[in-house]
Design an enzyme around this catalytic site. Structure first.
Site, PDB file in Angstrom:
ATOM      1  N   GLU A  13       0.822  -1.205   0.000  1.00  0.00           N
ATOM      2  CA  GLU A  13       0.000   0.000   0.000  1.00  0.00           C
ATOM      3  C   GLU A  13       0.867   1.271   0.000  1.00  0.00           C
ATOM      4  O   GLU A  13       1.969   1.263   0.542  1.00  0.00           O
ATOM      5  CB  GLU A  13      -0.874   0.030   1.264  1.00  0.00           C
ATOM      6  CG  GLU A  13      -1.943  -1.051   1.318  1.00  0.00           C
ATOM      7  CD  GLU A  13      -2.960  -0.957   0.194  1.00  0.00           C
ATOM      8  OE1 GLU A  13      -3.355   0.176  -0.151  1.00  0.00           O
ATOM      9  OE2 GLU A  13      -3.339  -2.002  -0.357  1.00  0.00           O
ATOM     10  N   ASN A  14       0.323   2.340  -0.564  1.00  0.00           N
ATOM     11  CA  ASN A  14       0.957   3.672  -0.520  1.00  0.00           C
ATOM     12  C   ASN A  14       2.367   3.689  -1.102  1.00  0.00           C
ATOM     13  O   ASN A  14       3.194   4.487  -0.687  1.00  0.00           O
ATOM     14  CB  ASN A  14       0.993   4.206   0.925  1.00  0.00           C
ATOM     15  CG  ASN A  14      -0.389   4.240   1.527  1.00  0.00           C
ATOM     16  OD1 ASN A  14      -1.355   4.604   0.854  1.00  0.00           O
ATOM     17  ND2 ASN A  14      -0.504   3.847   2.787  1.00  0.00           N
ATOM     18  N   ARG A  15       2.637   2.788  -2.020  1.00  0.00           N
ATOM     19  CA  ARG A  15       3.952   2.690  -2.669  1.00  0.00           C
ATOM     20  C   ARG A  15       5.066   2.355  -1.685  1.00  0.00           C
ATOM     21  O   ARG A  15       6.247   2.559  -1.976  1.00  0.00           O
ATOM     22  CB  ARG A  15       4.311   3.973  -3.428  1.00  0.00           C
ATOM     23  CG  ARG A  15       3.254   4.475  -4.339  1.00  0.00           C
ATOM     24  CD  ARG A  15       3.630   4.330  -5.813  1.00  0.00           C
ATOM     25  NE  ARG A  15       2.464   4.602  -6.647  1.00  0.00           N
ATOM     26  CZ  ARG A  15       1.961   3.736  -7.489  1.00  0.00           C
ATOM     27  NH1 ARG A  15       2.502   2.555  -7.667  1.00  0.00           N
ATOM     28  NH2 ARG A  15       0.901   4.035  -8.197  1.00  0.00           N
ATOM     29  N   LEU A  16       4.689   1.856  -0.496  1.00  0.00           N
ATOM     30  CA  LEU A  16       5.723   1.466   0.469  1.00  0.00           C
ATOM     31  C   LEU A  16       6.001  -0.027   0.279  1.00  0.00           C
ATOM     32  O   LEU A  16       5.699  -0.858   1.131  1.00  0.00           O
ATOM     33  CB  LEU A  16       5.264   1.790   1.901  1.00  0.00           C
ATOM     34  CG  LEU A  16       5.009   3.277   2.147  1.00  0.00           C
ATOM     35  CD1 LEU A  16       4.551   3.528   3.586  1.00  0.00           C
ATOM     36  CD2 LEU A  16       6.282   4.093   1.870  1.00  0.00           C
TER      37      LEU A  16
END
Ligand SMILES: Cc1cc2nc3c(=O)[nH]c(=O)nc-3n(C[C@H](O)[C@H](O)[C@H](O)COP(=O)(O)O)c2cc1C
Length: 209
Positions: free
Chosen positions: A185-188
């Site tokens: 998620e969230n490019r993490l």
């Protein structure tokens, strides 16, 4: 499945002891659980002696602790690149499960016995194709290619043994590093990379997404 893998992520504690074992786990999930089409299709990137890169898709035919094996024409562009510069990268783009695996290493030709054993498992038509194609060369027409195939098919009818072309064979990529990338998620995203150590062991490090 993609959602589930995204949520679970990839944790150091869950990694296998070696990258090949970890690859085997992910490969099995891609093939047997997620039913990806041709999960063994990988992008092979080479560079010539001047460092000019080129990439193409190739099928992974075997992997074990000794490396990742694919078969091709040694006189092709990739074959010539690898003769000049054995450094190579392999990318497995498993988009439907939000994963990619990146292998960097050095490619060596497989032995002729290993090549011959694999060549014998190929369908008769593919064996003829390995002779008919001057891979990566410019040709005048499709007709010439078909004529060359027809000539070979007449010389070696079905059931007759086709000799292994001297210009055809395998490359075994011995990994120096293998990165497992899991979309989050969230490019993490999770990025865990195994690095080969001098004593034959592996060190794992986490990379920023
Ligand atoms: C799904 C897929 C699988 C392929 N598998 C192979 C392969 O196993 N060996 C091979 O030489 N070329 C394979 N090719 C063709 C290569 O992508 C490429 O066109 C060819 O090897 C010539 O590349 P080069 O001119 O860069 O050497 C495959 C292509 C696709 C799309």
């Amino acid at each position: 499945m993609r959602k589930q893998y995204r949520a679970e992520g990839l944790d150091e504690a869950d990694l296998a002891a070696t990258p090949v074992e970890q690859f085997a786990r992910w490969f099995k999930q891609a093939a047997a659980e997620a039913h990806l089409f041709e999960p063994n299709a990988m992008v092979v990137s080479t560079a010539d002696a001047q460092g000019r890169p080129s990439s193409r898709t190739v099928l992974l035919k075997h992997f074990d602790a000794h490396g990742f094996v694919f078969y091709t024409n040694y006189d092709s562009r990739k074959g010539r690149d690898l003769a000049e510069n054995p450094h190579v990268s392999l990318l497995f783009p498993w988009h439907p499960v939000g994963r990619q695996v990146l292998v960097r290493g050095v490619a060596r030709r497989t032995g002729r016995d290993e090549t011959a054993a694999y060549f014998r498992t190929r369908p008769h038509g593919s064996q003829l194709g390995a002779w008919a194609s001057v891979q990566s060369a410019v040709i005048t027409s499709r007709d010439d290619l078909d004529a060359s195939y027809a000539e070979l098919a007449a010389r070696y009818p079905e059931g007759e043994q086709v000799p292994v072309p001297p210009h055809w064979g395998g490359f075994r990529v011995v990994p120096e590093s293998v990165e497992f990338w899991q979309g989050r998620e969230n490019r993490l995203h999770d990025r865990l990379r195994y690095l080969a150590e001098a004593d034959g062991g592996w060190r794992v490090e986490r990379l920023s997404p």
